[in-house]
Write an enzyme that holds these catalytic residues in place. Sequence first.
Site, short mmCIF file in Angstrom:
data_model
loop_
_atom_site.label_atom_id
_atom_site.label_comp_id
_atom_site.label_asym_id
_atom_site.label_seq_id
_atom_site.Cartn_x
_atom_site.Cartn_y
_atom_site.Cartn_z
N ASP A 1 0.98 -1.31 -0.16
CA ASP A 1 -0.04 -0.01 0.10
C ASP A 1 0.87 0.99 -0.13
O ASP A 1 2.07 1.18 0.02
CB ASP A 1 -1.12 -0.10 1.25
CG ASP A 1 -2.40 0.80 0.86
OD1 ASP A 1 -2.37 1.40 0.19
OD2 ASP A 1 -3.12 0.25 1.69
N GLU B 1 -0.05 -0.01 -5.21
CA GLU B 1 -1.16 1.01 -5.30
C GLU B 1 -0.51 2.23 -5.80
O GLU B 1 -1.25 3.13 -5.61
CB GLU B 1 -1.60 1.06 -3.79
CG GLU B 1 -2.35 -0.22 -3.21
CD GLU B 1 -3.79 0.04 -2.81
OE1 GLU B 1 -4.22 1.08 -2.99
OE2 GLU B 1 -4.13 -0.77 -2.14
N TRP B 2 0.67 2.38 -6.54
CA TRP B 2 1.10 3.39 -6.88
C TRP B 2 0.38 4.20 -7.93
O TRP B 2 0.27 5.58 -7.41
CB TRP B 2 2.50 2.96 -7.36
CG TRP B 2 3.56 3.66 -8.46
CD1 TRP B 2 3.24 4.98 -8.74
CD2 TRP B 2 4.32 2.98 -9.09
NE1 TRP B 2 4.22 4.96 -9.87
CE2 TRP B 2 4.90 3.98 -9.96
CE3 TRP B 2 4.90 1.79 -8.93
CZ2 TRP B 2 5.77 3.71 -10.66
CZ3 TRP B 2 6.18 1.32 -9.99
CH2 TRP B 2 6.32 2.39 -10.73
N ASP C 1 -11.06 2.40 -3.09
CA ASP C 1 -11.51 1.29 -2.95
C ASP C 1 -12.88 0.90 -3.42
O ASP C 1 -13.60 1.82 -2.97
CB ASP C 1 -11.23 1.14 -1.09
CG ASP C 1 -9.73 1.13 -0.76
OD1 ASP C 1 -8.86 1.13 -1.56
OD2 ASP C 1 -9.71 0.92 0.55
#
Length: 429
Positions: free
Chosen positions: A182, A214-215, A243
């Site tokens: 994350d 998640e970059w 999300d």
Amino acid sequence: MLSTTDERVDEIFNEETTEKNNKMKSFLIIGLFVILLKPDINALDNGLALTPPMGWLTWERFRCNTDCERDPENCISERLIKEMADIMASEGYRDVGYEYVIIDDCWLAQQRDQDGRLLPDPNRFPSGIKNLAEYVHRKGLKFGIYEDSGKKTCGGFPGSEFYMQTDAKTFADWGVDYLKFDGCYSNLNDFQAGYEAMEFFLNRTRKKIVYSCEWPFYKIVGGLSVDFAAVRNTCNLWRNYFDIQDSWSSVIDIINFWGNNSELFSQYAGPGGWNDPDMIILGNFGLSYDEERTHLAMWAMMAAPLIMSNDLRHIRSQSKALLQNRNIISINQDKLGIQAILLRKVNGIQIWSRNLSHNRTALAFVNENSDGMPRYLKVTLDDIKLPPTRSYNFTEAFEMKINFIIAKGHYLEMYVNPHGVQLFIAKRM
Ligand SMILES: *[C@@H]1O[C@H](CO)[C@@H](O)[C@H](O)[C@H]1NC(C)=O
Ligand SMILES: *[C@@H]1O[C@H](CO)[C@@H](O)[C@H](O)[C@H]1NC(C)=O
Ligand SMILES: *[C@@H]1O[C@H](CO)[C@@H](O)[C@H](O)[C@H]1NC(C)=O
């Protein structure tokens, strides 16, 4: 976001034709296709995720529930992971391809050990992560875990910043097969360097570990541009958007975001690396049956990772049957790995197309309208960008039972339920 290239293909399709023109067209179209795919898009070279990864993850359904005293059945603990692994193995999920059992945030103790190594919460994971990974492996499944590139995880537990080499080694020692990494508590300008560093250290362990990033999401939300070629070169899957939540509005928002960007995102999807629109939430509280069908069908169309987050111990039989529908899974797992493109919207019905192996094309028709009445739709082969000089054998794709031929000059007609989907596979004859 239709590009000029698309308009050009339209023009070409609409011209009057001769046999010779036809050959010219294929040539032009192949030429344009190659130009579209031109960016240097080498996948991460770890031999993994040649089709979109499938599995189960704690987050959407179980969040950061650490209260095992009041809620022992649902807190993030080795008990929860073992129970899900048991069901994945015994109730058919593993056999249709769901493979990774992944713990998201909130598994960690508040502090590292005296040598700087990560520790799991001792009350919730009393047997340790290595033993838990072995348990999952004995079920014929693979084991995944979560960390963060910043100082802390999103839930406030120790992050991997300054400890990446140690943490990569710890995960490899524990037998971890999949890492979700994350981006909370991290500087936006450090993302690329941070994610590339972790990839380097994972590679150095020599253990094959699927790398989920998640970059792009943090950069896009932060208003910055993303080097997707670098992302594909570093990660096996990557999140681009918010999300998922347990509601239709969240599911359709994600589909719309993908629709707005489908020409861009699809250039970077393929064996070894995938755009990740987030978890599959079938079987939870928020979706109707039609909405569950649409959610699953569109994740299949988008060549998305199929990572469920739900309670497999308490699930409606209809949802379970959808999740185990081999016809839909085989679209998702098609070996060419081509991600669908949004062709157009007609009366609030989105038309998506994805080329599959063996001269087949999957077509999805999603009805966004909430007016309560199934909508009628009539399209030509031209409208759905199937070269109109040929005939096609259409099969309804959920059941693979209804079959019909659409010849040149004829129409495809259907009704689509509100928030529902019609899904077909068209095979060139
Ligand atoms: C590490 O990287 C090299 C070079 O890209 C690659 O050949 C190898 O398979 C990678 N190993 C692992 C375990 O990912
Ligand atoms: C998609 O694009 C339209 C038109 O630009 C915009 O109004 C909408 O907010 C976008 N939706 C998402 C989810 O990005
Ligand atoms: C499918 O393949 C055909 C032929 O290569 C191409 O013209 C078409 O644009 C592709 N469709 C999609 C949605 O990628």
